[in-house]
Design an enzyme around this catalytic site. Structure first.
Site, PDB file in Angstrom:
ATOM      1  N   SER A 128      -1.331 -13.626  -4.682  1.00 10.69           N
ATOM      2  CA  SER A 128      -0.111 -14.400  -4.927  1.00 10.69           C
ATOM      3  C   SER A 128      -0.417 -15.624  -5.777  1.00 10.69           C
ATOM      4  O   SER A 128      -1.520 -16.186  -5.707  1.00 10.69           O
ATOM      5  CB  SER A 128       0.496 -14.851  -3.593  1.00 10.69           C
ATOM      6  OG  SER A 128       1.522 -15.798  -3.788  1.00 10.69           O
ATOM      7  N   TYR A 153       0.070 -19.042   4.323  1.00 12.02           N
ATOM      8  CA  TYR A 153       0.249 -17.823   3.526  1.00 12.02           C
ATOM      9  C   TYR A 153      -0.714 -17.807   2.343  1.00 12.02           C
ATOM     10  O   TYR A 153      -1.423 -16.824   2.103  1.00 12.02           O
ATOM     11  CB  TYR A 153       1.696 -17.733   3.042  1.00 12.02           C
ATOM     12  CG  TYR A 153       1.918 -16.665   1.989  1.00 12.02           C
ATOM     13  CD1 TYR A 153       1.779 -15.320   2.307  1.00 12.02           C
ATOM     14  CD2 TYR A 153       2.268 -17.014   0.688  1.00 12.02           C
ATOM     15  CE1 TYR A 153       1.975 -14.336   1.338  1.00 12.02           C
ATOM     16  CE2 TYR A 153       2.466 -16.038  -0.279  1.00 12.02           C
ATOM     17  CZ  TYR A 153       2.321 -14.697   0.050  1.00 12.02           C
ATOM     18  OH  TYR A 153       2.503 -13.732  -0.903  1.00 12.02           O
TER      19      TYR A 153
END
Length: 335
Positions: A128, A153
């Site tokens: 990501s 995350y």
């Protein structure tokens, strides 16, 4: 044609890449646990588009279930794996951190072990743009240090890159990580800004605009993401072809690579909202608010490595992507 395992096949990106592979004639085994992080019916609707294909086999499995993952690898005879299953969303990681440990860490080690023992030719996995944190240097390059995640995350995605590299080094398992930049398009996730904003605008409700709208995002249309994944899947990394900055400084090498997949054209959040206004022919009511924990002010992908190695760069402008997305939204949600 290849036998390919796709995890997270009922997710936004997973659905699209599975459909693309099936359209090309590959045999695809899909894995997804259909969790309720967001509307399960949307995941089921995606699945309904691909399940009739006889070359598709679906397993409702949580990749954190070690025994279930081992069984799938034993029976699948896969050549390549695309791991897109993950607990997503920087903000939700503040609320439910254990979900990220279970899926993104425990689940990922199960996938790595499956690939190792099955002697998979190539593992492509989702990272990501969140790994870059609040890095002031832009555009973000894969050679940048990413040691300061601003959400759990992001930390789990950086951990995935490190875990994959260790398996590439120890077991010569070819691994490629893809750092996605703000993906949008038809069948998108309802927890992301495009659907949240579009629904509110069509319903005449105000939208919350964080950091008072002073954010920039490298919005990337789903078709460009899928094309990037597809090309990378066929480029199996070798020690000599690992991405710059990702290999061992003392030599030796490992068959590992990391790429950014982004539009290389950051857009002001307010311009993004105006694009939705234009496509819906409605005006947005704005509720300007301070930044939320875990948010970063700007993202911008350096895609030189992707262009050099696979000959592709995302190119769909917002002026084309947003109307396509809004058309799908109106049809699917009947608005």
């Amino acid at each position: 044609m290849a036998r390919i395992l796709v995890t997270g096949c009922a997710g936004f990106i997973g659905f699209h890449v599975t459909k693309r592979l099936l359209d090309e004639g590959h045999h695809v085994t899909g894995v997804d646990n259909l969790n309720d992080y967001y509307d399960v019916s949307l995941k089921e609707s995606r699945l309904a588009q691909i399940q009739p294909n006889p070359a598709f086999q679906f397993h409702r499995v949580n990749i954190a279930d070690r025994a279930a993952v081992e069984a799938i690898f034993r029976s699948g005879q896969f050549e390549k794996v695309i791991n897109l299953a993950a607990q997503v969303g920087p903000r939700y990681s503040i609320v439910n951190p254990h979900a990220y440990v279970d899926s993104n860490l425990v689940g990922f080690i199960n996938i790595l072990e499956g690939c190792r023992h099955a002697r998979i030719q190539h593992l492509v996995y989702a990272s990501s743009s969140s790994v870059y944190g609040a890095n002031p240097k832009q555009p973000f390059s894969v050679s940048d240090r990413v040691d300061h995640p601003v959400s759990l995350y992001a930390a789990t995605k950086k951990a995935n890159e490190l875990m994959a590299y260790s398996y590439a080094h120890l077991y010569r398992l070819p691994c490629t990580g893809l750092r996605f930049f703000t993906v949008y398009g038809p069948w998108g996730r309802p927890d992301m800004a495009p659907i949240i904003f579009t629904r509110a605008i069509l319903e005449g409700r105000p939208i919350d605009v964080y950091n008072y709208g002073k954010m920039r995002r490298d919005f990337t249309y789903i078709d460009d993401i899928i094309e990037g994944i597809r090309r990378v899947l066929d480029r199996i990394p070798s020690p000599a072809s690992a991405a710059p900055g990702q290999d061992e400084p003392w030599g030796g090498g490992a068959p590992a690579a990391i790429y950014n997949i982004g539009n290389n054209s950051p857009v002001e959040l307010m311009d993004f909202i105006r694009a939705i206004e234009s496509a819906t022919e409605r005006r947005a009511q704005l509720n300007l608010m301070p930044a939320q924990p875990g948010d970063v002010p700007a993202t911008w992908a350096d895609i030189d490595d992707l262009q050099r190695d696979v000959g592709f760069s995302p190119h769909t402008p917002l002026a084309e992507g947003i109307p396509r997305f809004v058309a799908w939204f109106r049809e699917y949600y009947r608005m």
